[in-house]
Design an enzyme around this catalytic site. Structure first.
Site, PDB file in Angstrom:
ATOM      1  N   PRO A  43      63.739  -0.003  19.365  1.00 59.39           N
ATOM      2  CA  PRO A  43      62.392   0.038  18.783  1.00 59.39           C
ATOM      3  C   PRO A  43      62.344   0.668  17.398  1.00 59.39           C
ATOM      4  O   PRO A  43      62.884   1.744  17.153  1.00 59.39           O
ATOM      5  CB  PRO A  43      61.604   0.863  19.797  1.00 59.39           C
ATOM      6  CG  PRO A  43      62.289   0.577  21.096  1.00 59.39           C
ATOM      7  CD  PRO A  43      63.749   0.492  20.745  1.00 59.39           C
ATOM      8  N   CYS A  44      61.654  -0.042  16.511  1.00 56.84           N
ATOM      9  CA  CYS A  44      61.628   0.371  15.101  1.00 56.84           C
ATOM     10  C   CYS A  44      60.380   1.160  14.727  1.00 56.84           C
ATOM     11  O   CYS A  44      60.335   1.777  13.663  1.00 56.84           O
ATOM     12  CB  CYS A  44      61.745  -0.854  14.204  1.00 56.84           C
ATOM     13  SG  CYS A  44      60.396  -2.027  14.388  1.00 56.84           S
ATOM     14  N   GLN A  45      59.364   1.176  15.578  1.00 53.72           N
ATOM     15  CA  GLN A  45      58.106   1.843  15.217  1.00 53.72           C
ATOM     16  C   GLN A  45      58.300   3.293  14.782  1.00 53.72           C
ATOM     17  O   GLN A  45      57.625   3.738  13.854  1.00 53.72           O
ATOM     18  CB  GLN A  45      57.099   1.774  16.371  1.00 53.72           C
ATOM     19  CG  GLN A  45      56.680   0.382  16.740  1.00 53.72           C
ATOM     20  CD  GLN A  45      57.537  -0.222  17.848  1.00 53.72           C
ATOM     21  OE1 GLN A  45      58.695   0.127  18.024  1.00 53.72           O
ATOM     22  NE2 GLN A  45      56.961  -1.139  18.600  1.00 53.72           N
TER      23      GLN A  45
END
Length: 179
Positions: A81-83
């Site tokens: 996940p890049c958030q």
């Protein structure tokens, strides 16, 4: 090559690795129900290989499924996940509950593939957390290289830059060829 896909999404990247490179996916790990349904349909349509679909990387590890892949996977792929690292978000990094890098490296340590091919946002490079990623890969005995590429680098009219990390095991007799 036998591929274990972490954070599979709807399987777009797998269509490339399977159809362009000939890799065989031996497991999918994806928490989103809609994406799981898309993967199942792509399997039913013959676009992706039949393989188990696991829902949550934390359960994949804690329930022993990751261990069942030890020694049978050549490459682990995944866009963790890049958030937590995106410049469009709060940039909470390691303090963001969506940061699943610790689970990603744990799965890699358990499975012990020869290669890891990982993807994230370029914001990871300036987040202060990229050093943790590299240190963890090094401690797991992987040599890593990285590059930022985007759609515009291959002629598309939009940018959408991504960070790509390729890591190769430096144990079990694996060695990088001399330059």
């Amino acid at each position: 090559m036998r591929e274990l896909s972490l954070f599979t999404g709807a399987g777009g990247g797998l269509l490339g690795t399977h159809h362009l490179l000939g890799w065989e996916t031996v497991g999918y790990v994806e928490i989103d129900d809609y994406c799981q349904r898309v993967i199942k349909q792509r399997i039913a349509d013959g676009l992706l290989p039949e393989a188990p679909i696991f829902s949550d990387i934390r359960a994949f590890i804690s329930e022993g499924y990751a261990a069942s892949y030890t020694g049978m996977v050549d490459v682990v792929t995944g866009g963790f996940p890049c958030q937590p690292f995106s410049v469009a978000g709060k940039q909470a990094g390691e303090n963001d509950p969506r940061n699943l890098w610790p689970q990603t490296i744990e799965a890699i340590r358990i499975v012990r593939p020869r290669y890891c091919f990982l993807e994230n946002v370029p914001g990871l490079l300036v987040s202060g957390y990229f050093g943790t990623v590299l240190k963890d890969l090094h401690q797991a005995r992987y040599d890593a290289r990285w590059i930022t590429l985007g759609a515009d680098d291959v002629g598309a009219p939009h940018r959408r830059k991504r960070l790509w990390i390729m890591a190769e095991s430096n144990m079990h007799g694996y060695s990088r060829p001399k330059r």
